[in-house]
Every structure is written in C-alpha cells, then in structure tokens.
Design a protein around this motif. Sequence first.
Motif, mmCIF file in Angstrom:
data_model
loop_
_atom_site.group_PDB
_atom_site.id
_atom_site.type_symbol
_atom_site.label_atom_id
_atom_site.label_comp_id
_atom_site.label_asym_id
_atom_site.label_seq_id
_atom_site.Cartn_x
_atom_site.Cartn_y
_atom_site.Cartn_z
ATOM 1 N N UNK A 178 0.833 -1.213 0.000
ATOM 2 C CA UNK A 178 0.000 0.000 0.000
ATOM 3 C C UNK A 178 0.860 1.253 0.000
ATOM 4 N N UNK A 179 2.027 1.213 0.653
ATOM 5 C CA UNK A 179 2.929 2.371 0.642
ATOM 6 C C UNK A 179 3.396 2.669 -0.782
ATOM 7 N N UNK A 196 -8.337 6.157 -2.839
ATOM 8 C CA UNK A 196 -9.252 5.296 -2.086
ATOM 9 C C UNK A 196 -8.652 3.900 -1.997
ATOM 10 N N UNK A 197 -8.356 3.464 -0.765
ATOM 11 C CA UNK A 197 -7.804 2.130 -0.546
ATOM 12 C C UNK A 197 -8.918 1.180 -0.121
ATOM 13 N N UNK A 241 -6.947 -1.545 -4.949
ATOM 14 C CA UNK A 241 -7.649 -2.783 -4.611
ATOM 15 C C UNK A 241 -6.655 -3.772 -4.019
ATOM 16 N N UNK A 242 -6.595 -3.802 -2.692
ATOM 17 C CA UNK A 242 -5.683 -4.712 -2.010
ATOM 18 C C UNK A 242 -6.327 -6.094 -1.881
ATOM 19 N N UNK A 243 -5.504 -7.128 -1.918
ATOM 20 C CA UNK A 243 -5.967 -8.519 -1.831
ATOM 21 C C UNK A 243 -7.043 -8.804 -2.889
ATOM 22 N N UNK A 281 -3.866 -2.553 -8.240
ATOM 23 C CA UNK A 281 -4.275 -3.766 -7.527
ATOM 24 C C UNK A 281 -3.054 -4.410 -6.891
ATOM 25 N N UNK A 282 -3.290 -5.159 -5.810
ATOM 26 C CA UNK A 282 -2.184 -5.813 -5.109
ATOM 27 C C UNK A 282 -2.647 -7.136 -4.523
#
Length: 441
Positions: A178-179, A196-197, A241-243, A281-282
Amino acid sequence: MGFNRENILLVDDDVHILELLQRHLQTLNYHTFKAVSVKEAIAILQDQSIDLLITDLKMPGVDGLELVKYVSEHFPSIPKLVVTGYPSIDGALEVMKSGVMEYLTKPFTKEELKSAVAKAFEGRPKKASIPQEDSDKKSYGELIGKSDAIKKVTDVIDRVKNNKATIFISGESGTGKELVARSIHYMGKYATAPFIAVNCGAIPESLLEAELFGYTKGAFTGADENRNGFFQAAHKGTVFLDEIGNASLATQARLLRVLQEKEVTRVGSQKVEAIDVRVIAATNVDLKDLIAQGRFREDLYYRLTVVEVSVPPLKERKEDIGLLTNKFLFKYGVEFKDRLVTISEEALHALERYDWPGNIRELENVIQRAVIMCDKQVTIADLPDQLKYHITFPKESLTLLPLKEMEKAYILQVLEATNNNKTKAAKILQIDRKTLGEKIK
C-alpha cells in the motif's frame, strides 16, 4: 518589508523567552517557528524546511542537548545556536562538540542575538537543505530505503506516477504494497485527487460489488438510499484494490468491464456511469495459481498487469533495516516514551541477521515492543528470543531396523524394566501372557 528567506526554529519550555526571541527575530525580518518541547521541535523539523535551530539546553524530559545531537545527524546542514541561562565551561564544550556554531548566555541583548544569528548563518554550508535521506523519504512518502532492491521499485514509481495505466503490485504480506501505491499516487500530477484504498479481503463477498460500484435504493435488503461506491468516490484519482485475489468471479467480471469500458453500473441499476480512475491492484498470493484453480479470470489478470511492481521481502533488502529501525524508534519513542530512543549495535546486528518472515510489519511490531520494554536504548535483552543467536544441534543418527527387530528389542526392554515379570510385561504391551510367551520363544 517581507521576511527573509530563512526559517528559524525556536525551542524553549519558557513561553516568555519564546515570545521575546520571536519578537526580536521578526524585527530582523526572519520567519520563526516555535516549539515548547523537543517532541514538538522534531515534528516541525520533519514537516518544514528549517534554516537555523535556536534551542535552550535545560528543558524537562528531553533536554536541548539531545535535540542538538539529533539535528546534527538527521539534519547536518542546519546550523545550531544554543541559548541558556545556566552557562558552564563543560556545558559549552559539550555543545560545541555536538556541532553548535554559537553559544549565547541569558540575558542577552537584541544586538547580541542578531550577531549570533548572523555568525551561525555565515558558518553554514552553501546548501542549507535537508539531507538526502530525508529528501528521499519526502519524495516517496513512507517508502524509505537505499538498497538496490527498493531502488528498482522507486524507478518504476517514477515512470508510472504521471499516467493512469493499470498497475499490479505483488509481494509478500507486510512488505509495504500500500505504501508503494500511495507513493505512485501522491508523487504524480494526480496527487490532489482522491486516493481510495479498498481491502477486498476485509469486505464480505456478498457486499463487495455494492461497496465497489455503489447501489440504488431497494437493490437489496438494507439499501434504503442511493449510494456511491469506491470507484465513484475515486473519480479523477486512484482506487487501490488490495488482496484482489479474494474477489468473487462475479465481481471480477464487473471489474473487467470497468477496466475495459471505463464505466460502472450500480447494483440494482441499468444506468451506466462513466468514470475516470487509475486502478492499482495488489496481492500476496500468486494469481497464476488461482487462474489454474479456476478462481481468477485470466483476462482480468492481463488487464491488471499493464505495469507490474514486485515489492521485495525485507530479507532481500537488509541494508534498509537500519533506516526502517530508526523510523520506528522515532515513531514509538515519541509515542510511548516522549523522548528519543536509540538502539545498541548488538541489537541492530541481531535485527540485520534475522530473515523477517513477517517483513516490515514484523519489524515494526518488534521495535514497538522493544521501545515499550527498554529504558533509553534498545538492547539485545529487549528483543524477542527468535531474533537472538541460536545453536543448531545435528540430528542424532537413527539406525533403521526391520519391524520384527524393533519389536524384539522393545519386548526385551519391557521385560528388563519389569524384572522379567511376564504378567506385568504383557499388561504394558497390551497382549495376553500366552502371546508374550510365544514371542519370547
């Protein structure tokens, strides 16, 4: 007449002295910042460009000498002027050794202050700016490091920060994905737009579509009004878009359309809304494995990976552990101890030796705990046992025998332990006495 270019930071626990210094310096056309404690002073140093530090020495909690030492190492180009009401030869020698350019004793006149400030500015380096380490920190937000591994990441950030290509960030949990996303957003020309996270793993699958794309009144139970989703909220900016691997196949299909058509449809609506967002995305899992299992769309994968950024695990950037440790020591030293906390060489070596399976998140947790447990310096004793030196003993060699031989050896061992009492031995072996007799024969 306006202010001079220079910014002066004044530090003293006596507010009256601060006001006096400020009035004198303002009449000399200097711009000033005031702090009544070392804690406040460091916060200002982190956020502002300071050209001169003027500090008292005797202050409750952390004294001015500690601040002088901190500034000497973290901001070596800032000249320092000490003002004190408790002069001594030993004290003067100590502050001069710490890099102080001028030493002024209370009470002093305006002319004496003017002269001391002028001398301090004359002795400063031609480039009075924050050091490179702090410049890098500012440039890439909370993402810090000097290793080749992290430089590869920052090189990619520099290339993508000013365009809206879809970016995919991969890396183990706790590496700071995220960083990286925030650095991409806030370094570029879209920094003033929303970021926006969204943690796709923290939102129930049944609600993820509605949260991402919005919904209309009556679309489902509890939808009592029209509501924007994260994509509408991020219009003109970035949605992270995490995970992403946790999204359902239905959500993936809608996300694919968003990336292709640049438009969204709220849950419960047929109306299409145009959007202008950059998608980052991550994930910490291998999406190719999910594709092979039929749990992730291959076409979406290729839409997401226009630009790929691989965030290295901490064990591959161990030269950054010192920088990260100092960052967390400052953060939690101020939060929990209200002072600066240092770390011994032995403790730092232990941190650099460890492989950090939990990455930066694990390091931060270790430092947080160590700061709470230590006095003024983190030592080996303050670190958890898994970081300390371990001896690995060789495994004892095991002779592999047939099952019949193993059984024979064990029966003989039980008979010896029971003084050849066959009744007791049979009970231990959970067989009857007759069977034991046959095995003995």
